[in-house]
Design a protein around this motif. Structure first.
Motif, PDB file in Angstrom:
ATOM      1  N   MET A  97       0.854  -1.192   0.000  1.00  0.00           N
ATOM      2  CA  MET A  97       0.000   0.000   0.000  1.00  0.00           C
ATOM      3  C   MET A  97       0.884   1.235   0.000  1.00  0.00           C
ATOM      4  SD  MET A  97      -1.084  -0.095   4.006  1.00  0.00           S
ATOM      5  CE  MET A  97      -0.608  -1.803   4.187  1.00  0.00           C
ATOM      6  N   GLN A  98       0.325   2.327  -0.510  1.00  0.00           N
ATOM      7  CA  GLN A  98       0.978   3.624  -0.299  1.00  0.00           C
ATOM      8  C   GLN A  98       0.005   4.499   0.482  1.00  0.00           C
ATOM      9  OE1 GLN A  98       2.929   5.243  -3.832  1.00  0.00           O
ATOM     10  NE2 GLN A  98       4.016   3.331  -4.152  1.00  0.00           N
ATOM     11  N   VAL A 133      -8.957  -0.798  -8.307  1.00  0.00           N
ATOM     12  CA  VAL A 133      -7.960   0.178  -8.766  1.00  0.00           C
ATOM     13  C   VAL A 133      -7.086   0.642  -7.607  1.00  0.00           C
ATOM     14  CG1 VAL A 133      -7.668   2.534  -9.623  1.00  0.00           C
ATOM     15  CG2 VAL A 133      -9.305   0.995 -10.734  1.00  0.00           C
ATOM     16  N   ARG A 135      -4.432   3.676  -7.418  1.00  0.00           N
ATOM     17  CA  ARG A 135      -3.827   4.761  -8.200  1.00  0.00           C
ATOM     18  C   ARG A 135      -2.360   4.951  -7.858  1.00  0.00           C
ATOM     19  NH1 ARG A 135      -4.012   6.269 -12.238  1.00  0.00           N
ATOM     20  NH2 ARG A 135      -4.024   8.541 -12.076  1.00  0.00           N
ATOM     21  N   CYS A 136      -1.937   4.499  -6.663  1.00  0.00           N
ATOM     22  CA  CYS A 136      -0.522   4.630  -6.312  1.00  0.00           C
ATOM     23  C   CYS A 136       0.315   3.586  -7.046  1.00  0.00           C
ATOM     24  CB  CYS A 136      -0.316   4.485  -4.810  1.00  0.00           C
ATOM     25  SG  CYS A 136      -1.195   5.708  -3.816  1.00  0.00           S
ATOM     26  N   GLY A 137      -0.339   2.590  -7.641  1.00  0.00           N
ATOM     27  CA  GLY A 137       0.387   1.622  -8.455  1.00  0.00           C
ATOM     28  C   GLY A 137       1.086   0.529  -7.687  1.00  0.00           C
ATOM     29  N   THR A 138       0.490   0.071  -6.594  1.00  0.00           N
ATOM     30  CA  THR A 138       1.148  -0.986  -5.810  1.00  0.00           C
ATOM     31  C   THR A 138       0.722  -2.392  -6.253  1.00  0.00           C
ATOM     32  OG1 THR A 138      -0.559  -0.990  -4.087  1.00  0.00           O
ATOM     33  CG2 THR A 138       1.281   0.524  -3.778  1.00  0.00           C
ATOM     34  N   TYR A 139       0.172  -2.494  -7.447  1.00  0.00           N
ATOM     35  CA  TYR A 139      -0.341  -3.789  -7.921  1.00  0.00           C
ATOM     36  C   TYR A 139       0.631  -4.962  -7.732  1.00  0.00           C
ATOM     37  CZ  TYR A 139      -3.945  -0.961 -10.313  1.00  0.00           C
ATOM     38  OH  TYR A 139      -4.967  -0.096 -10.613  1.00  0.00           O
ATOM     39  N   PRO A 140       1.910  -4.823  -8.124  1.00  0.00           N
ATOM     40  CA  PRO A 140       2.796  -5.992  -7.989  1.00  0.00           C
ATOM     41  C   PRO A 140       2.907  -6.451  -6.535  1.00  0.00           C
ATOM     42  CG  PRO A 140       3.834  -4.274  -9.327  1.00  0.00           C
ATOM     43  CD  PRO A 140       2.598  -3.679  -8.738  1.00  0.00           C
ATOM     44  N   ARG A 141       2.892  -5.486  -5.613  1.00  0.00           N
ATOM     45  CA  ARG A 141       2.990  -5.841  -4.195  1.00  0.00           C
ATOM     46  C   ARG A 141       1.712  -6.501  -3.706  1.00  0.00           C
ATOM     47  NH1 ARG A 141       6.892  -2.574  -1.205  1.00  0.00           N
ATOM     48  NH2 ARG A 141       8.481  -2.155  -2.764  1.00  0.00           N
ATOM     49  N   ILE A 142       0.592  -6.083  -4.255  1.00  0.00           N
ATOM     50  CA  ILE A 142      -0.672  -6.697  -3.858  1.00  0.00           C
ATOM     51  C   ILE A 142      -0.709  -8.154  -4.339  1.00  0.00           C
ATOM     52  CG2 ILE A 142      -3.188  -6.617  -4.166  1.00  0.00           C
ATOM     53  CD1 ILE A 142      -2.864  -3.510  -4.284  1.00  0.00           C
TER      54      ILE A 142
ATOM     55  N   GLY B  92       0.510   9.031   1.126  1.00  0.00           N
ATOM     56  CA  GLY B  92       0.908   7.778   0.501  1.00  0.00           C
ATOM     57  C   GLY B  92       2.372   7.728   0.118  1.00  0.00           C
ATOM     58  N   ASN B  94       4.536   7.896   2.179  1.00  0.00           N
ATOM     59  CA  ASN B  94       5.111   7.231   3.354  1.00  0.00           C
ATOM     60  C   ASN B  94       6.189   8.061   4.034  1.00  0.00           C
ATOM     61  OD1 ASN B  94       3.483   5.028   3.665  1.00  0.00           O
ATOM     62  ND2 ASN B  94       4.690   3.731   2.301  1.00  0.00           N
ATOM     63  N   LYS B 221       5.272   0.671   6.782  1.00  0.00           N
ATOM     64  CA  LYS B 221       4.454   1.837   7.105  1.00  0.00           C
ATOM     65  C   LYS B 221       4.179   1.852   8.606  1.00  0.00           C
ATOM     66  CE  LYS B 221       0.267   3.994   5.111  1.00  0.00           C
ATOM     67  NZ  LYS B 221       0.719   5.051   4.212  1.00  0.00           N
ATOM     68  N   TYR B 415      -0.940  13.259  -5.710  1.00  0.00           N
ATOM     69  CA  TYR B 415      -0.177  13.312  -6.957  1.00  0.00           C
ATOM     70  C   TYR B 415      -0.085  14.726  -7.526  1.00  0.00           C
ATOM     71  CZ  TYR B 415      -2.081   8.599  -6.426  1.00  0.00           C
ATOM     72  OH  TYR B 415      -2.498   7.405  -5.907  1.00  0.00           O
ATOM     73  N   GLY B 627       5.478   2.463  -8.223  1.00  0.00           N
ATOM     74  CA  GLY B 627       4.233   3.228  -8.333  1.00  0.00           C
ATOM     75  C   GLY B 627       4.311   4.275  -9.435  1.00  0.00           C
ATOM     76  N   VAL B 630       3.860   2.444 -12.695  1.00  0.00           N
ATOM     77  CA  VAL B 630       2.491   1.982 -12.929  1.00  0.00           C
ATOM     78  C   VAL B 630       1.585   3.179 -13.240  1.00  0.00           C
ATOM     79  CG1 VAL B 630       0.470   0.884 -11.901  1.00  0.00           C
ATOM     80  CG2 VAL B 630       2.741  -0.095 -11.536  1.00  0.00           C
ATOM     81  N   GLN B 631       1.680   4.226 -12.425  1.00  0.00           N
ATOM     82  CA  GLN B 631       0.839   5.394 -12.686  1.00  0.00           C
ATOM     83  C   GLN B 631       1.229   6.035 -14.019  1.00  0.00           C
ATOM     84  OE1 GLN B 631       0.842   8.884  -9.889  1.00  0.00           O
ATOM     85  NE2 GLN B 631      -1.319   8.366  -9.848  1.00  0.00           N
ATOM     86  N   PHE B 661      -4.477  -3.925 -12.729  1.00  0.00           N
ATOM     87  CA  PHE B 661      -3.582  -5.071 -12.540  1.00  0.00           C
ATOM     88  C   PHE B 661      -3.087  -5.625 -13.880  1.00  0.00           C
ATOM     89  CE2 PHE B 661      -5.484  -5.318  -8.302  1.00  0.00           C
ATOM     90  CZ  PHE B 661      -4.440  -5.796  -7.527  1.00  0.00           C
TER      91      PHE B 661
END
Lengths: 164, 719
Positions: A97-98, A133, A135-142, B92, B94, B221, B415, B627, B630-631, B661
């Motif tokens: 997560m972010q 979705v 938006r922070c793009g943590t998909y690979p970690r999920i 986010g 962190n 976190k 962002y 991130g 991906v974004q 994904f």
């Protein structure tokens, strides 16, 4: 307005509301269960995901009047006291997560996936989770978190089986 | 800019949405501090512009007043609890974790004993805002200094108590220890019953990065548990007794004016209707009732004709505001004699690149909860600039800033999209009329339409290159998208680089990495075009024209990891892009696969090499780089706001495609840890290399050169 009986996280509730109201609004505004999030209001982002009888459901497009006979589980009902659900634990450990705003919905979807298939491959994880979705793009970690949780769960059930 | 000169006020010229806020200095007496915090040790860090420092005689203070230009402070309570106060905001990136690590490192306390108070205009020192990747290079350093000063003070107190030389004492794990005499004392015991203050001085010794034990290592976190259990309360989750829910009536198009209004029905439904100038809204007992009340309002609006996204790029070129641009020296850069160099070049290349408006789409839309106590206003809201929003509220309601408190609960991302306070103002306006607290959460459609966008832009590049691959001339004109990252880092003797400000047809503002994405897309795509023209390998061509060692290092590291130069299968393409932004260095290599029959294009693998000085939290850093990639895929491949006549045409999640994904390639990250260079931020820079890397890879796979972002909103037709 009508009194609607709901079972959320094992607890009975009676709420006075229009049956057309979204389950998400009722959870957040009337029951103060704010762990389920609003993200899009059209079932496209998954932030509002809850479990209905163990299956993933987008609560923003679910009318509250339609779920009075169902068992509703939200993110608040997943841990057993201070003991986290393996999926919650795995998300923490994987740093999956972010900002964390999608996290509740991601975890609920992942729990539903693992209930359906305790050891999904990457392809199945990606397909199943594609409606959520981040938006922070943590998909690979999920994805890794879900794999990790699956391993933990299968190890636990193997241990259980051996102990019988 | 050298990494040693860190500017105090980082305000990129294209942050259009930011009004120039008057610098405001926190002012609190020492006595008030301790009344609020309780006894213990208070350490403050003071902003010290050279002139003021000289005039005021450095850090010495007389009487009961504290320095006014505080930018961070830390308090060690009698209980041992360490509370750190910073005006920075968590959404986010962190930083709550990485800043805690910095404090834990220097103060020698467990990370769990640190409470980080952030982004509360009443409790934390003034901060311009959380943007521009400034937290790590500035606030992280300030907090390290504060924590180090506290540590030194603790050692001094223990030395005095034991009447021994401080050289013999060691601070560790919240205690000062005297190893020779086998005695130790907790920090808490050292401060007991006292009110001690200390100001950070330039002499305060910091622990060198090479000796870090807590910082420099991965940390989870700090409050992660609250996020996986749904316990964390975001701005949109805030609640107060007797709170109402707000809703705003939106005009049918941008800039429309209200002609007539009928709110009687809404009021009969039990809602409070508010009409003030062009603002119309309601407050009601539930969101459902507020929505119904808004629907019951009859309003007539007058709209003005406006341009559409179809004619956007032509419009941008024709609507420049030359000479009126507020950006100062960011506008233009000249070196050598470009025109002569272009006309005498072996090869001359001219191309145009464009980028679309895109939406930040933070998963948590704008939200605010406002409460009035007489003339005093308190607002909980999701913003990257709590102090800026406080100023906007004070201005909107014509009250002094001292009567406004803005709190920023850790937010569902930004962002760069949450610099402004429109939702806070709307909620506060409703609350004032309703005489009750009001919460307002924007819908996704409102967020898509009434927030601001990343600027669209047109970039014209003309270059001259010798047949041996030496670039001799570079002319670069950017219309509207901004000047961040506009300067080239390649060695070119003749340059003309101009940013042209434009009257934007849409409200525009900051975005993660800002215009650096557009400028790097144009520059790094053009680099490939030049390499192709002189028949040179893309990497070789870049390195031939690049001296900057840090940038060369990331290109070389990424090339090695990627396996640059390996053979390709049919439909496969490789490309690279990279650069320097916000003091960080990135090189991104992409592998794509194109199906010529179907037009499907898939980004298969992305390798990023990144260097941002000494690494504070390696895992947090990887998370930010992944991130960013991906974004960044969204803006690179398919995100674009379509609009016509003052209306957004695709302002819903079902109509505006964001990365999911199934879009994610294999991501590989190479971190270059430079412990000899101060740490800088990493939330933005890693994004800038991706779009050109993909465009270059598509060209490599197909021979088709795409010069517009998004590259493939409707797939890729190559036949």
């Amino acid at each position: 307005m009508a009194s609607i009986h709901l079972t959320v996280n094992g607890k009975p509730y009676a709420v006075d509301t229009d049956p057309q109201t979204s389950l998400l609004s009722v959870l957040r505004e009337q029951l103060d269960l704010t762990g389920s999030k609003y993200g899009c209001g059209e079932g496209q982002c998954g932030a509002c995901t809850v479990l209905l009888d163990g299956k993933a459901q987008r609560s923003c497009i679910t009318r509250v009047g339609a779920v009075s006979q169902r068992l509703i589980t939200t993110i608040e009902g997943l841990a057993n006291g201070e003991h986290l659900h393996p999926v919650q634990e795995a998300f923490l450990e994987a740093g999956a997560m972010q900002c964390g705003y999608c996290t509740s919905g991601m975890i609920m979807s992942a729990v539903a996936l693992l209930q359906r298939n305790p050891s999904p491959g990457v392809g199945e994880i990606v397909n199943f989770m594609d409606g959520n979705v981040c938006r922070c793009g943590t998909y690979p970690r999920i994805v890794s978190a879900i794999q990790k949780a699956a391993k933990v769960a299968s190890a636990a059930s193997a241990a259980k089986g051996a102990g019988r | 800019m050298s990494e040693k000169t860190l500017p105090r006020v980082p305000m990129e010229p294209e942050r259009y949405e930011l009004a120039a806020a008057a610098p405001y200095h926190f002012d609190l007496g020492r006595r008030e501090f301790f009344k609020f915090l309780g006894a213990g040790l208070l350490v403050v860090s003071v902003l010290k512009p050279a002139v003021i420092a000289q005039e005021s005689g450095g850090a010495r203070r007389r009487g009961d007043s504290l320095p006014k230009e505080i930018d961070a402070w830390l308090h060690v309570a009698e209980s041992g609890t360490v509370t750190v106060y910073t005006g920075k905001a968590e959404m986010g990136q962190n930083i709550r974790t990485s800043l805690s690590q910095a404090v834990a490192e220097e103060l020698h306390v467990p990370i769990e004993s640190i409470d980080m108070v952030m982004g509360d205009t009443q409790l934390t020192p003034f901060d311009m805002g959380t943007f521009g990747s400034r937290t790590t290079p500035t606030m992280n350093l300030q907090l390290r200094k504060v924590a180090a000063a506290a540590r030194e003070m603790m050692i001094g107190l223990a030395a005095a108590q034991w009447q021994t030389d401080r050289q013999h004492l060691v601070a560790a794990d919240g205690k000062v220890t005297d190893p020779q005499n086998k005695r130790s004392v907790e920090y808490a015991a050292l401060t007991k019953g006292q009110q001690l203050t200390q100001t950070v001085t330039p002499e305060t010794p910091l622990i060198p990065a090479a000796n870090w034990k807590v910082a420099g290592r991965s940390a989870l976190k700090v409050d992660g548990r609250d996020f996986v259990t749904g316990r964390h309360r975001y701005p949109s989750d805030q609640k107060l007794p007797a709170m109402l829910y707000g809703k705003v009536l939106r005009p049918p198009s941008f800039g429309a004016t209200l002609l007539s209004l009928e709110t009687q029905k809404a009021e009969q439904m039990g809602a409070t209707a508010v009409h003030d100038g062009n603002f119309v809204g309601v407050a009601a007992a539930s969101t459902e009732l507020a929505v119904a009340a808004i629907a019951a309002i009859h309003a007539e609006w007058k709209s003005e004709p406006q341009p559409s996204s179809k004619e956007l790029f032509d419009y941008l070129r024709k609507n420049t505001v030359e000479g009126k641009d507020p950006t100062g020296d960011g506008d233009r850069y000249d070196l050598g004699a470009v025109d002569q160099a272009l006309s005498s070049a072996d090869h001359r290349l001219q191309q145009t690149y464009t980028v679309s408006y895109i939406a930040h789409t933070p998963l948590e839309p704008r939200a605010a909860l406002a409460k009035w106590d007489g003339d005093h206003l308190t607002v909980w809201t999701g913003t990257q600039r709590p102090f800026g929003v406080r100023g906007q509220l004070a201005e909107a309601f014509r009250i002094p800033e001292e009567q406004v408190r803005v709190l920023m609960p850790d937010t569902g991302s930004g962002y760069g999209g949450k610099h402004t306070g429109e939702t806070a103002i709307e909620a506060a306006r409703l609350a004032r009329s309703a005489k009750r607290p009001v919460k307002l959460v924007w819908t996704r459609e409102e967020e898509f339409t009434w927030a601001y966008f990343r600027p669209a832009g047109v970039i014209d590049v003309t270059s001259g290159v010798r047949s041996d691959g030496t670039i001799t001339a570079w002319e670069f004109h950017n219309y509207n998208s901004g000047s961040a990252g506009i300067r080239t880092y390649y060695e070119i003797p003749n340059q003309r680089i101009v940013f042209h400000a434009v009257n934007s047809p849409l409200r525009q503002g900051s975005y993660r990495a800002l215009a650096a994405t557009a400028n790097h897309f144009a520059r790094e795509s053009h680099m490939d075009e030049m390499a192709h023209t002189v028949k040179m390998d893309s990497l070789e061509f870049r390195l031939k024209n690049l001296k900057d060692e840090r940038l060369r290092a990331v290109f070389e590291a990424a090339a090695k990891q990627f396996g640059w130069g390996k053979s390709k299968a049919a439909g496969q393409g490789f490309g690279m892009g990279g650069g320097y932004e916000k003091l960080g260095n990135i090189a991104t290599f992409a592998e794509v696969h194109v199906d010529r029959q179907s037009g499907d294009m898939k980004v298969v693998r992305v390798v990023s090499a990144f260097e941002c000085g000494a690494i504070v939290n390696p895992d947090g850093l990887r998370n930010q780089i992944e991130g960013s990639n991906v974004q960044g895929l969204g803006g690179a491949l398919f995100e674009a706001i379509e609009f016509d006549n003052g209306k957004v045409l695709n302002g819903r999640m079902s109509e505006y495609r964001v990365p999911r994904f199934s879009d994610v390639p294999v991501l590989e990250t190479v971190l270059l840890d430079r412990k000899d260079i101060p740490s800088v931020g990493a939330g933005e820079c890693p994004m800038i290399g991706l779009a050109p890397a993909i465009a270059n890879a598509i060209f490599d796979a197909t021979g088709v050169r795409l010069r517009s972002l998004p590259l493939v909103p409707n797939g890729l037709k190559t036949t």
